[in-house]
Enzyme design. Structure first.
Site, PDB file in Angstrom:
ATOM      1  N   HIS A  63       0.828  -1.208   0.000  1.00 57.89           N
ATOM      2  CA  HIS A  63       0.000   0.000   0.000  1.00 57.89           C
ATOM      3  C   HIS A  63       0.862   1.257   0.000  1.00 57.89           C
ATOM      4  CE1 HIS A  63       1.140  -0.437   4.189  1.00 57.89           C
ATOM      5  NE2 HIS A  63       0.807   0.830   4.393  1.00 57.89           N
ATOM      6  N   ASP A  69       0.613   4.863   2.086  1.00 52.61           N
ATOM      7  CA  ASP A  69      -0.137   5.308   3.269  1.00 52.61           C
ATOM      8  C   ASP A  69      -1.200   6.348   2.930  1.00 52.61           C
ATOM      9  OD1 ASP A  69       1.114   3.668   5.125  1.00 52.61           O
ATOM     10  OD2 ASP A  69       2.752   5.084   5.435  1.00 52.61           O
ATOM     11  N   HIS A  91       4.675   0.046   0.056  1.00 49.08           N
ATOM     12  CA  HIS A  91       5.453  -0.710   1.033  1.00 49.08           C
ATOM     13  C   HIS A  91       4.631  -1.832   1.649  1.00 49.08           C
ATOM     14  CE1 HIS A  91       3.539   2.503   3.351  1.00 49.08           C
ATOM     15  NE2 HIS A  91       3.654   1.750   4.419  1.00 49.08           N
ATOM     16  N   ARG A 148       5.074   5.989  13.996  1.00 46.48           N
ATOM     17  CA  ARG A 148       4.955   6.503  12.622  1.00 46.48           C
ATOM     18  C   ARG A 148       4.280   7.871  12.579  1.00 46.48           C
ATOM     19  NH1 ARG A 148       1.087   3.582   8.333  1.00 46.48           N
ATOM     20  NH2 ARG A 148      -0.252   5.393   8.675  1.00 46.48           N
TER      21      ARG A 148
HETATM   22  C1  SIN Z   1       3.250   0.710   7.682  1.00 49.13           C
HETATM   23  O1  SIN Z   1       2.652   0.168   6.773  1.00 49.13           O
HETATM   24  O2  SIN Z   1       3.269   1.922   7.801  1.00 49.13           O
HETATM   25  C2  SIN Z   1       4.031  -0.141   8.664  1.00 49.13           C
HETATM   26  C3  SIN Z   1       5.207  -0.785   8.051  1.00 49.13           C
HETATM   27  C4  SIN Z   1       5.884  -1.717   8.995  1.00 49.13           C
HETATM   28  O3  SIN Z   1       5.367  -2.020  10.073  1.00 49.13           O
HETATM   29  O4  SIN Z   1       6.973  -2.201   8.654  1.00 49.13           O
END
Ligand code: SIN
Length: 299
Positions: free
Chosen positions: A120, A122, A275, A290
């Protein structure tokens, strides 16, 4: 006699730091070596970091001993920060920080444990999706827990001609709720959403190929997690087209795989990469903080 005006400093003067940008031997990504983000960056250092982010799409800062407040302040230099709809997973005192974690304490998850389970970008389900995200390692598992990033400029450039034609000028719908029920069945991280939360995440439509607002480069902008349908196509054609795009946009040849080390801060560009969190064994604790920066309306 003329009045003497007292000059007040308008901003703090900070010294430049001696750091280097070292590109990875990968389709994207670079490490910024020798920088300390616990002190505010000078304008020219900030400009170099900004440039590296645009050039490499993912930048890694190792061993950053920064507080949540410093994480927020550094992130906010790139733009306004967004708040995740699951507010129960915000860090206390820092509503702009989402806790990404598989840890369950006293039967309650302390963070969002399946944030990256599917590829995805974000907050692509918002009218103004995220410019970029900064993820700071707090607690890491001894095994697994990597994050994979796929270069969506290359994904677009390397599409076969028939797919380029098929998506030319088309848009797709993105929905936060697309996989919500499925995720809810498998883990404790997805509470029942309130009416207000559902209203916050109404589906949106974005172009399938977006133009990066700062570099002008085109990138594919669909993802397995949030993209539900191609506007104007029958359901079966739409799904078949999306499946092809999902597979091609996450090929190994487009991917940098980040292996986390203590105190890493990773900053990615949601306009040019997707990612995925590779996951780790359930009994090992993983916790990261995050922030997400608001971006432009995709065009
Ligand atoms: C996310 O998708 O922002 C998290 C990525 C992760 O936990 O490595």
């Amino acid at each position: 006699m003329s009045a003497v005006l007292q000059q007040q400093p308008t901003h703090r003067i900070t010294r430049n730091q001696d750091f280097e940008v070292l590109a990875f031997d990968a389709p994207l990504g670079a490490e910024i070596v020798g920088i300390d983000l616990s002190t505010p960056l000078s304008d020219s250092d900030f400009a170099r970091v900004h440039r590296a982010h645009l050039d490499y799409h993912v930048v890694v800062f190792r061993d950053q001993r920064i507080s949540p407040q410093q994480h927020v302040e550094f992130s906010a230099r790139f733009g306004p920060l967004q708040r995740h709809v699951l507010k129960q997973f915000a860090l206390a005192g820092h509503p702009e920080i989402l806790i990404v974690s598989n840890v369950v304490e006293d039967g309650k998850p302390i963070g969002l444990g399946d944030a990256g389970k599917y590829w995805h970008s974000d907050l692509s389900y918002k009218e103004l999706p995220s410019l970029g995200s900064l993820l700071h390692a707090q607690e890491l598992p001894s095994e697994g827990g990597d994050t994979l990033f796929a270069n969506q400029h290359l994904a677009y450039e390397q599409l076969p001609a028939h797919l380029r034609t098929a998506i030319e000028g088309r848009s797709a719908e993105h929905s936060y709720l697309a996989k919500y029920a499925e995720l809810q069945q498998n883990a404790p991280w997805r509470p029942k959403l309130t009416e207000a939360q559902i209203a916050e995440v109404q589906a949106v439509v974005h172009p399938i190929v977006r133009t990066h607002p700062e570099t002008g480069k085109k990138a594919l902008f669909v993802s397995e997690h949030f993209t539900t349908r191609v506007v104007g196509l029958p359901e079966d054609e739409s799904q078949a087209l999306l499946n092809e795009l999902f597979a091609l946009s996450s090929r190994d040849a487009l991917v940098y795989r980040h292996q986390w080390a203590d105190h890493d801060l990773v900053f990615w560009d949601n306009r040019s990469v997707t990612h995925l969190a590779a996951g780790c064994p359930d009994h090992l604790r993983r916790k990261l903080f995050r922030t997400t920066i608001e971006g432009d309306r995709p065009f």
